[in-house]
Design a protein around this motif. Sequence first.
Motif, mmCIF file in Angstrom:
data_model
loop_
_atom_site.group_PDB
_atom_site.id
_atom_site.type_symbol
_atom_site.label_atom_id
_atom_site.label_comp_id
_atom_site.label_asym_id
_atom_site.label_seq_id
_atom_site.Cartn_x
_atom_site.Cartn_y
_atom_site.Cartn_z
ATOM 1 N N ALA A 1 0.821 -1.218 0.000
ATOM 2 C CA ALA A 1 0.000 0.000 0.000
ATOM 3 C C ALA A 1 0.851 1.263 0.000
ATOM 4 N N GLY A 2 2.145 1.131 0.302
ATOM 5 C CA GLY A 2 3.027 2.292 0.361
ATOM 6 C C GLY A 2 2.753 3.175 1.560
ATOM 7 N N LEU A 3 2.318 2.555 2.664
ATOM 8 C CA LEU A 3 1.951 3.311 3.856
ATOM 9 C C LEU A 3 2.833 2.941 5.038
ATOM 10 N N ALA A 4 3.027 3.904 5.917
ATOM 11 C CA ALA A 4 3.621 3.638 7.220
ATOM 12 C C ALA A 4 2.500 3.258 8.182
ATOM 13 N N PHE A 5 2.806 2.468 9.195
ATOM 14 C CA PHE A 5 1.776 2.073 10.156
ATOM 15 C C PHE A 5 1.168 3.290 10.838
ATOM 16 N N SER B 1 -3.588 -0.603 20.065
ATOM 17 C CA SER B 1 -3.059 0.048 21.264
ATOM 18 C C SER B 1 -1.726 0.724 20.976
ATOM 19 N N ALA B 2 -0.847 0.031 20.247
ATOM 20 C CA ALA B 2 0.470 0.588 19.947
ATOM 21 C C ALA B 2 0.380 1.838 19.084
ATOM 22 N N LEU B 3 -0.596 1.852 18.176
ATOM 23 C CA LEU B 3 -0.747 2.988 17.252
ATOM 24 C C LEU B 3 -1.706 4.053 17.780
ATOM 25 N N SER B 4 -2.391 3.748 18.902
ATOM 26 C CA SER B 4 -3.395 4.658 19.466
ATOM 27 C C SER B 4 -4.488 4.989 18.447
ATOM 28 N N VAL B 5 -4.974 3.944 17.777
ATOM 29 C CA VAL B 5 -6.075 4.111 16.828
ATOM 30 C C VAL B 5 -7.236 3.222 17.282
ATOM 31 N N ALA C 1 -6.137 -10.758 19.295
ATOM 32 C CA ALA C 1 -4.991 -10.305 20.085
ATOM 33 C C ALA C 1 -4.079 -9.400 19.260
ATOM 34 N N PHE C 2 -3.846 -9.782 18.000
ATOM 35 C CA PHE C 2 -2.984 -8.963 17.145
ATOM 36 C C PHE C 2 -3.609 -7.591 16.912
ATOM 37 N N ALA C 3 -4.893 -7.565 16.582
ATOM 38 C CA ALA C 3 -5.566 -6.298 16.312
ATOM 39 C C ALA C 3 -5.586 -5.405 17.545
#
Length: 213
Positions: free
Chosen positions: A49-53, A83-87, A76-78
């Motif tokens: 996609a050419g995107l950063a997380f 949580s890590a991305l705060s989204v 669990a992954f989602a």
Amino acid sequence: MVLGLDTCLNACSVAVLDGGRVLAHRSEVMARGHQERLAPMVQAAMADAGLAFSELERIGATVGPGSFTGLRVGVAFAKGLASALSVPAAPVGVLEALAAEAEGLVAAAIDARRDQVYLQIFDAGRPLMAPDVLPVPTAAARLAELVQGRSLTLVGSGAPLLADVAPGAAVLAPEGCDARKVAELAAARAPGPLKPLYLRAPDAKLPGGRSPE
């Protein structure tokens, strides 16, 4: 930007959507191994996609019913990534995602073994019943009651078990949910907790005979 995930059935599927535009989609058929393949597939899809997380704005994941192990891997992954991305994250039912493969009157059915199916019926995307686990004859009777001669699409691994109820029905039996549909559904609803949807107790038992939570 939405990342969609599905690991609940016999496939691992990921997709990245920008609004209604699919930027990347990867899917692999597998009965086991979701835990090992999910993260690399997500990383590859983001690269496609050419995107950063950090550019993701939402994560959608299927929450069941389905394989106990696969379901928990995806949830669990989602949860961890959100949580890590705060989204925010949004849960998507497997039967709902399967039904999104077709239009009109759609019955999503998954072979639950033990002569049972997970069943949910939709009309133009609107659920006509809550997701349920039913003996095959009961599910067939429920389906016959709701169909009443209308054109029908059966989708899911349980579709062939119910095909006799509607001989003219289209039958689709994908190995898993399409993560593109998962992402679309997740984008269109309010975020919510990613809680596994169990319609019956898992077969796995802990020491002492207790079921996992």
